[in-house]
Scaffold this motif. Structure first.
Motif, PDB file in Angstrom:
ATOM      1  N   LEU A   6       0.835  -1.117  -0.007  1.00 41.67           N
ATOM      2  CA  LEU A   6      -0.009   0.024  -0.091  1.00 41.67           C
ATOM      3  C   LEU A   6       0.869   1.246   0.069  1.00 41.67           C
ATOM      4  O   LEU A   6       1.706   1.578   1.013  1.00 41.67           O
ATOM      5  N   SER A   7       0.820   1.966  -1.105  1.00 40.67           N
ATOM      6  CA  SER A   7       1.411   3.308  -0.998  1.00 40.67           C
ATOM      7  C   SER A   7       0.496   4.327  -1.359  1.00 40.67           C
ATOM      8  O   SER A   7      -0.643   4.176  -1.893  1.00 40.67           O
ATOM      9  N   TYR A   8       0.636   5.464  -0.293  1.00 41.06           N
ATOM     10  CA  TYR A   8      -0.246   6.620  -0.187  1.00 41.06           C
ATOM     11  C   TYR A   8       0.209   7.814  -0.507  1.00 41.06           C
ATOM     12  O   TYR A   8       1.352   8.077   0.401  1.00 41.06           O
ATOM     13  N   ASN A   9       0.190   8.742  -1.439  1.00 36.17           N
ATOM     14  CA  ASN A   9       0.525  10.099  -1.423  1.00 36.17           C
ATOM     15  C   ASN A   9      -0.467  10.994  -0.769  1.00 36.17           C
ATOM     16  O   ASN A   9      -1.358  11.283  -1.443  1.00 36.17           O
ATOM     17  N   GLU A  14      -3.524  10.146  -3.749  1.00 30.95           N
ATOM     18  CA  GLU A  14      -3.432   8.888  -4.522  1.00 30.95           C
ATOM     19  C   GLU A  14      -2.861   7.552  -3.812  1.00 30.95           C
ATOM     20  O   GLU A  14      -2.212   7.440  -3.001  1.00 30.95           O
ATOM     21  N   VAL A  15      -3.813   6.330  -4.262  1.00 36.24           N
ATOM     22  CA  VAL A  15      -3.530   5.250  -3.639  1.00 36.24           C
ATOM     23  C   VAL A  15      -3.030   4.158  -4.465  1.00 36.24           C
ATOM     24  O   VAL A  15      -3.486   4.237  -5.664  1.00 36.24           O
ATOM     25  N   ASP A  16      -1.885   3.653  -4.179  1.00 36.26           N
ATOM     26  CA  ASP A  16      -1.386   2.510  -5.084  1.00 36.26           C
ATOM     27  C   ASP A  16      -1.458   1.275  -4.358  1.00 36.26           C
ATOM     28  O   ASP A  16      -0.762   1.225  -3.407  1.00 36.26           O
ATOM     29  N   LEU A  17      -2.307   0.295  -4.673  1.00 35.66           N
ATOM     30  CA  LEU A  17      -2.384  -1.001  -3.951  1.00 35.66           C
ATOM     31  C   LEU A  17      -2.076  -2.154  -4.927  1.00 35.66           C
ATOM     32  O   LEU A  17      -2.583  -2.347  -5.910  1.00 35.66           O
ATOM     33  N   MET A  62       4.839   9.151   7.834  1.00 38.79           N
ATOM     34  CA  MET A  62       4.452   8.590   9.240  1.00 38.79           C
ATOM     35  C   MET A  62       3.193   8.537   9.658  1.00 38.79           C
ATOM     36  O   MET A  62       2.732   7.947  10.342  1.00 38.79           O
ATOM     37  N   ARG A  63       2.532  10.149   9.595  1.00 33.20           N
ATOM     38  CA  ARG A  63       1.400  10.216  10.109  1.00 33.20           C
ATOM     39  C   ARG A  63       0.135   9.233   9.509  1.00 33.20           C
ATOM     40  O   ARG A  63      -0.464   8.787  10.381  1.00 33.20           O
ATOM     41  N   ASP A  64       0.271   8.852   8.390  1.00 34.46           N
ATOM     42  CA  ASP A  64      -0.525   7.996   7.692  1.00 34.46           C
ATOM     43  C   ASP A  64      -0.195   6.655   7.917  1.00 34.46           C
ATOM     44  O   ASP A  64      -1.077   5.843   8.439  1.00 34.46           O
TER      45      ASP A  64
END
Length: 95
Positions: A6-9, A14-17, A62-64
């Motif tokens: 899981l990558s989140y910008n 934007e979510v890359d899953l 880090m927050r996410d």
């Protein structure tokens, strides 16, 4: 066991899953702030994949990561989910 990347910008929302190396989507995950869907993320994985265990590698700030971590701590079935990637998180600068 399902391997989840899981990558989140947070700036572009934007979510890359990827699940087991394949691009994936989850119905409850959208282009919103992660804290709005962090609790739903784990349920959405369980509903779609029905696996016994999930290894989740997170990439983002880090927050996410902490939002996902807090949501996981509230789950009774938290032993089924392993959240990783804290060491790779970046800290967002605030002015």
């Amino acid at each position: 066991m399902k391997k989840v990347d899981l990558s989140y910008n947070p700036f572009l929302k934007e979510v890359d899953l990827l699940v087991d190396g394949k691009k994936a989507t989850l119905p409850r995950i959208s282009r919103k702030e992660l804290y709005l869907w962090a609790k739903d993320f784990y349920d959405a994985l369980k509903i779609k994949y029905n696996a016994g265990e999930y290894i989740i590698n997170f990439q983002g700030i880090m927050r996410d990561y902490e939002f996902l971590e807090d949501a996981l701590k509230e789950r009774k079935d938290r032993a089924k989910f392993k959240l990783k990637g804290k060491e790779n998180c970046i800290y967002a600068k605030t002015n």
